[in-house]
Every structure is written in C-alpha cells, then in structure tokens.
Design an enzyme around this catalytic site. Sequence first.
Site, short mmCIF file in Angstrom:
data_model
loop_
_atom_site.label_atom_id
_atom_site.label_comp_id
_atom_site.label_asym_id
_atom_site.label_seq_id
_atom_site.Cartn_x
_atom_site.Cartn_y
_atom_site.Cartn_z
N CYS A 110 0.85 -1.18 0.00
CA CYS A 110 0.00 0.00 0.00
C CYS A 110 0.89 1.24 0.00
CB CYS A 110 -0.87 -0.04 1.26
SG CYS A 110 -1.98 1.37 1.42
N HIS A 153 -9.23 -3.58 -2.41
CA HIS A 153 -8.23 -2.88 -1.60
C HIS A 153 -8.56 -1.38 -1.53
CE1 HIS A 153 -3.89 -2.22 -0.31
NE2 HIS A 153 -4.26 -1.01 -0.64
N GLU A 154 -8.84 -0.78 -2.69
CA GLU A 154 -9.12 0.67 -2.71
C GLU A 154 -10.46 1.00 -2.05
OE1 GLU A 154 -6.63 2.39 -3.17
OE2 GLU A 154 -5.41 0.95 -4.28
N HIS A 157 -10.23 1.27 1.63
CA HIS A 157 -9.74 2.57 2.11
C HIS A 157 -10.90 3.53 2.36
CE1 HIS A 157 -5.43 2.31 2.18
NE2 HIS A 157 -5.35 1.88 0.93
#
Length: 184
Positions: A110, A153-154, A157
């Site tokens: 990351c 993953h994004e 966030h």
Amino acid sequence: MITMKDVIREGHPTLRQVAKEVKLPPTEEEKNTLKEMLEFVINSQDPEIAAKYQLRPGIGIAAPQINVSKRMIAIHVTDDQENLYSYALFNPKIISHSVEMCYLTSGEGCLSVDRDVPGYVPRYAKVTVKGTTLNGEEVKLRLKGLIAIVFQHEIDHLNGVMFYDHINDQDPFLEPKHAKPIDR
C-alpha cells in the site's frame, strides 16, 4: 500534481475514517482531484517520471490516502492477459461478490504503508462494482482475480480498512479456506 508527499501514512486518522459520498454531479475541485489521482497512479508506473518525482509505483489510490475523506478511487492496472483497467470512479460500491475467495501469494502492499506486512489477504475472487466516471457515466464492472483484489483494496480505504486488517494475526500465511492463490 499529486506526489508521494501528498500520500498520508498509516497512523494518520483520515485512513481510519469512513469517507463521505460525493454528491453528484461532483464539483470541479472533486473532478480535478480524481483526475490527479489517476495521473498519479499512471505516472508512478513510468520509470522516468517515477524517478524524477520520487514516486513509489502503485496500481491504485483512494482519496483518503491523500487526506481527502471522500469516496473516490483511481486504478490503473493490467490483468494477466494484458487488458488495461484504468478507472477513476466516484462512489464506487461492491454490489455483489462471489463465495469463492482468492489471495495474492506475494501479499499486498500500500502506498500509505512504508513497511512490508507479510501475510495472505483473503479477498473475493469476483466482484461487481458500480460507480460513476469522471464523465458522469454510471458503470457496472464485473471483475475477477487481481483486478477484483485491487478494487477491493481501494474500496476498503473508503471504509477506513487497511489491507493488513484482513491478515490472520495468529498465522499470517494460513491459506484462506476455499481461496484460489494468485501469483503476481
């Protein structure tokens, strides 16, 4: 232009907040931020530009990583067939996912994490993501494998979740049940 100095690091409170929806149509400022996020990811993959501006190569970034707590992500990555997935999305949302799981055998990294965090990160093998492009077009993307992992993953966030939150504390390399390994 976004640089590595703009990317906040783990421990920063914004990374643990749930980002706010972007009211559509987005403002010019929001559009410009999202455009710059995509440019940053693309530039980070160009060895000359990356060296010049000291960019760490990345394949995706979420607005909270540049201390903007809004639901925006930019992704620029190719799959194993060399198909390019280049998206800048407002309010991306996973609307469905497979039961089957997968994980990257190399683990995940990351831009907001400067250390190596070893371990397998279980993810859905397939996801369907809905979002709005810079042109205001609503898209529905059916994704699998690496591309599905990058989007998850994004989007994590945007929900204040870091990739290592998914790693098994007791046994980081315990293969997730019913999960397909992906080499990258």
